[in-house]
Design an enzyme around this catalytic site. Sequence first.
Site, PDB file in Angstrom:
ATOM      1  N   ASP A   1      18.141   1.675 -16.135  1.00  0.00           N
ATOM      2  CA  ASP A   1      16.862   1.311 -16.997  1.00  0.00           C
ATOM      3  C   ASP A   1      17.532   0.796 -18.354  1.00  0.00           C
ATOM      4  OD1 ASP A   1      14.756   2.113 -18.161  1.00  0.00           O
ATOM      5  OD2 ASP A   1      13.877   3.993 -17.427  1.00  0.00           O
TER       6      ASP A   1
ATOM      7  N   ASP B   1       5.324   1.370 -15.715  1.00  0.00           N
ATOM      8  CA  ASP B   1       5.609   2.807 -16.411  1.00  0.00           C
ATOM      9  C   ASP B   1       3.909   3.435 -15.862  1.00  0.00           C
ATOM     10  OD1 ASP B   1       8.073   3.453 -16.252  1.00  0.00           O
ATOM     11  OD2 ASP B   1       7.989   3.888 -18.682  1.00  0.00           O
TER      12      ASP B   1
HETATM   13  C1  GLA Z   1      11.318   4.939 -18.810  1.00  0.00           C
HETATM   14  C2  GLA Z   1      11.176   4.593 -17.633  1.00  0.00           C
HETATM   15  C3  GLA Z   1      10.748   5.896 -16.378  1.00  0.00           C
HETATM   16  C4  GLA Z   1      11.834   7.145 -16.159  1.00  0.00           C
HETATM   17  C5  GLA Z   1      12.009   7.795 -18.277  1.00  0.00           C
HETATM   18  C6  GLA Z   1      13.438   8.550 -18.825  1.00  0.00           C
HETATM   19  O1  GLA Z   1      10.160   5.042 -18.892  1.00  0.00           O
HETATM   20  O2  GLA Z   1      10.687   3.343 -16.711  1.00  0.00           O
HETATM   21  O3  GLA Z   1      10.370   5.973 -14.983  1.00  0.00           O
HETATM   22  O4  GLA Z   1      12.922   6.736 -15.690  1.00  0.00           O
HETATM   23  O5  GLA Z   1      12.603   6.041 -18.522  1.00  0.00           O
HETATM   24  O6  GLA Z   1      12.986   8.486 -19.621  1.00  0.00           O
END
Ligand code: GLA
Length: 719
Positions: A471, A541
């Site tokens: 990420d 997301d």
């Molecule tokens: C980001 C990702 C989510 C999750 C969060 C965790 O927002 O897109 O899917 O993994 O981080 O902190």
Amino acid sequence: MSISILTDRISIETKNTLYVMQMLDGVLPIHLYYGKKISEDQLPAIAIDKPRSFSPYFKINGKKYSFDNLKQEISFYGYGDFRATALRVLDITSGSDVTNYKFNRANSFSGRKEILGLPYSEGKCETLELVYEDEVTQSELYLYYTVFFDTDVIARYFVLKNNGNKELKILKAMSLSLDLPDGEYDLISLRGKYNYERTAHRDPIYGGNHRIMSRRGSSSHHFNPFFMVVDRNADEETGDAYAFNFVYSGSFLDEIELGQDGLRIMTGLGDECFSYLLKQGESFSSPEAVMTYSEKGIGQASRNMHNFVRSSILPDSRDKKRPIVLNSWEAVYFDIDQQVMLDFAEEAAKTGIDTFVMDDGWFGARRNDKAGLGDWTPTPELFPEGLAKFVEKVHSKGINFGIWIEPEMVNPDSDLYRAHPEWVLRDGGREPLLSRNQLVLDMANPEVVEYLKKSLDKCFDGIDINYFKWDMNRNMSNAISPYLPVERKGETQYRYMLGVYDLFRWFKKRFPDAMLENCSGGGGRYDLGMMKYSTQIWTSDNTEAKYRVHIQHGSSYGYPMSTMSCHVSNCHGQCEDERMLDYCFRVAINGPLGYEFNILKVEPKVKDIISKQIEEYRSYEKLILNGDFYRLKNPTVDGCYAYYITNSDQTEILIAYLQNNSDPSETEHILKIFSAKAELNYRNTVTNEILSGAALRAGIKVKADTAERYGITWHFVAE
Ligand code: GLA
């Protein structure tokens, strides 16, 4: 050979396209043509108007020409071309930013050269190299055209070498430049924001300079580097369509300028978040940009890109089954508990889900987003027997294991930051701004990259991890590397990306059996640079299917379905409503399928439904990962999203109709499956009903539903 170099003409052929340069007076390559294959006598005459009034000119063999109206392969700032130019190089000693790179020679070779430190396309290809020289700065410019014959793609980048004794600074660097004739064009771009990235917009190109860009240090949720320039009358099936993309994940610039003599299109690092010092003897490589053309409309230009991304960018994973994950994030967020995780794994395994992914919250002091980021040690209180033992237990449930990491970032409240406050991007006297309580590590500093390698190596050594989710959860501000010397501070963002790519390359070698899924708060780095290292990317997301259709539809313009990781979630109680659950599944099979909700809290019948969904998805997964994709309805314009996918001989077809909102007027939509073979009979694999190819071509009729969220798919195989 797809490249031919003659004294007066250089041409490049791909399966369906032709690209031609004309040697002006035998000395200067001028862009002549890019489009469908045509014969010699159909090529346009080289359009050289006499220099217009007010345009500075130069002479070749006594004839006057002006850079103000010649179509160019590459253009330079300050020497009579008043359009947006591709290259601006400052001679630091003299203060001049004027250059005139004169063509010197051309040659071609099979294969391609490596672009040091950067991701680039690979596969069966040939390369054209044009070499230019600027006498005053004594620098050499190498333009590369790597030709992928089968997918109709030409990839371009340049290398600049400083052979002289002066220090030069590159102030603008565009990897690809294409001058098209004057015309009526539309621009298709993928715009958006966090949680709503890559929605497709089509706008007329008016006169003037249009810049699509990111200044965020990542390719961004807001403006994707992919775009198309299409004929005003082009549609999915017909008309000229040019598509462009950049193999890079940081700040970028796509520049489109319509002026007195046509359209200039460029893609590159731009001039705002980039500069690069070139000392004596040094050279600089730009990232690669790619382009394709189709005379068969927007749909075919997309399919060219899909084929190219699958064959030349993505790690080789085409025929492999993808994991079907259950991800813990939307179920528990940071509230990681070993027993709950094991229960998730056990329940998931019973449904056919084959990989359990433990998301954020498992390391250091990471109980929320305020602390612990950067400390890659499993929290001892959560895993008293260690991570290895826990992963063993997960595997004993009959399921694979995946884990979340965010290596490029740090919380100020972390051991890493306390030990190395100098390891984050920050400008001199100012405190760097926080975003999600985190700071950006200085990936331009090789010491930081080496530290991360050691830290990740130690954390995961000897543990059987099958999947990593990598990420990156903020954009860059105060984007100055404390490590770089003053005269190189402008290189921070570019060198940051070199550091990130170095870490990716190391990671892939160190954990060769694990699949890597990229993520940046969803699709904040949904680009060809990231795709080079990751099998798929977390598309957004936003897991609400109603919004996802727009994001997935937009993404499909430039990126194959196999890259779009799609989860069925419970963000709006979908699991309590069978119709919604089915709709979410129909939406999610636009890419590799996964799940993201608290599996311990759903009714047993939901798990039965999931098992059936997985069986159904697996039955045509190959088609989703490798098939030819055709858009039929645009959710923003038509009130519904529809598409179909076929295999290469059109003996298998998957059709999807997805409707977000209720339609009280029950509009009848006709989905015409143009690729069906008229002479074949197709069997619906669910109802066993037989339909002729001719009937599919004439169209399937769907009546819009009066209720919200209605989705149907049809799967046909030829008898
Ligand atoms: C980001 C990702 C989510 C999750 C969060 C965790 O927002 O897109 O899917 O993994 O981080 O902190």
